[in-house]
Write an enzyme that holds these catalytic residues in place. Sequence first.
Site, short mmCIF file in Angstrom:
data_model
loop_
_atom_site.label_atom_id
_atom_site.label_comp_id
_atom_site.label_asym_id
_atom_site.label_seq_id
_atom_site.Cartn_x
_atom_site.Cartn_y
_atom_site.Cartn_z
N ASN A 1 0.84 -1.20 0.00
CA ASN A 1 0.00 0.00 0.00
C ASN A 1 0.88 1.25 0.00
O ASN A 1 1.94 1.29 0.61
CB ASN A 1 -1.00 0.00 1.16
CG ASN A 1 -0.38 -0.16 2.53
OD1 ASN A 1 0.68 -0.75 2.68
ND2 ASN A 1 -1.04 0.38 3.53
N ILE A 2 0.41 2.26 -0.73
CA ILE A 2 1.14 3.52 -0.86
C ILE A 2 0.18 4.66 -0.57
O ILE A 2 -0.71 4.95 -1.37
CB ILE A 2 1.74 3.66 -2.28
CG1 ILE A 2 2.65 2.46 -2.60
CG2 ILE A 2 2.52 4.98 -2.38
CD1 ILE A 2 3.04 2.36 -4.06
N GLU A 3 0.34 5.28 0.60
CA GLU A 3 -0.56 6.37 1.00
C GLU A 3 -0.06 7.70 0.46
O GLU A 3 1.07 7.82 -0.02
CB GLU A 3 -0.67 6.41 2.54
CG GLU A 3 -1.34 5.16 3.08
CD GLU A 3 -1.53 5.17 4.59
OE1 GLU A 3 -2.31 4.34 5.07
OE2 GLU A 3 -0.90 6.01 5.27
N CYS B 1 -4.14 0.94 -2.73
CA CYS B 1 -4.01 -0.29 -1.94
C CYS B 1 -2.98 -1.23 -2.56
O CYS B 1 -2.73 -1.21 -3.77
CB CYS B 1 -5.34 -1.02 -1.87
SG CYS B 1 -6.70 -0.05 -1.21
N GLU C 1 -3.31 -4.35 -3.16
CA GLU C 1 -3.92 -5.24 -4.16
C GLU C 1 -3.89 -4.61 -5.55
O GLU C 1 -3.56 -5.25 -6.54
CB GLU C 1 -5.38 -5.55 -3.79
CG GLU C 1 -5.55 -6.26 -2.47
CD GLU C 1 -5.81 -5.30 -1.32
OE1 GLU C 1 -5.05 -4.31 -1.17
OE2 GLU C 1 -6.75 -5.54 -0.56
N CYS D 1 -10.69 -3.82 0.02
CA CYS D 1 -11.73 -2.78 0.02
C CYS D 1 -12.61 -2.93 -1.22
O CYS D 1 -12.31 -3.70 -2.14
CB CYS D 1 -11.08 -1.40 0.08
SG CYS D 1 -10.41 -0.83 -1.50
N CYS E 1 -10.88 -2.31 -4.68
CA CYS E 1 -10.03 -3.43 -5.11
C CYS E 1 -10.87 -4.61 -5.57
O CYS E 1 -10.53 -5.28 -6.54
CB CYS E 1 -9.09 -3.85 -3.99
SG CYS E 1 -7.79 -2.64 -3.69
ZN ZN Z 1 -8.28 -1.63 -1.75
#
Ligand code: ZN
Length: 129
Positions: free
Chosen positions: A43-45, A54, A56, A86, A89
């Site tokens: 994940n990369i915020e 996300c 995925e 989520c 995804c």
């Molecule tokens: Zn997601």
Amino acid sequence: MKETEKLTEEAKREIDKCYCPYSQFHVVAILKATDGKKFTGVNIENGSFGLTICAERVAFFKALSEGKRKFSEIFIYSPDNMPYPCGACRQVMSEFCSSEFKIIVATKGKTEQMNLGEILPFSFNFKNT
Ligand code: ZN
């Protein structure tokens, strides 16, 4: 060693690549194409939260950009909590995967297995119309 244990060990080696300074929720996804090739995503915020992506989808987009279109399963691991995918995804998965697509989620020694049809029934796609 069971396959899920191997995948968990593989995912743990990728945890430091997660960029999640806001949520502190680390997620690693390992996507398997039907030819056996694996694609890993973290994940990369972003400070502009809507731009966060996300693990995925990172894994899917890496694979898709290399020309892969058929996938057999995705393994999703977090050391923090159970990393159910989520809604966004799930929708991306439904574009390329059948309802039988296998999803394995794992955290802290617990694993659960499901398929896409169970967690995204009545999904939107042009194939259903
Ligand atoms: Zn997601």
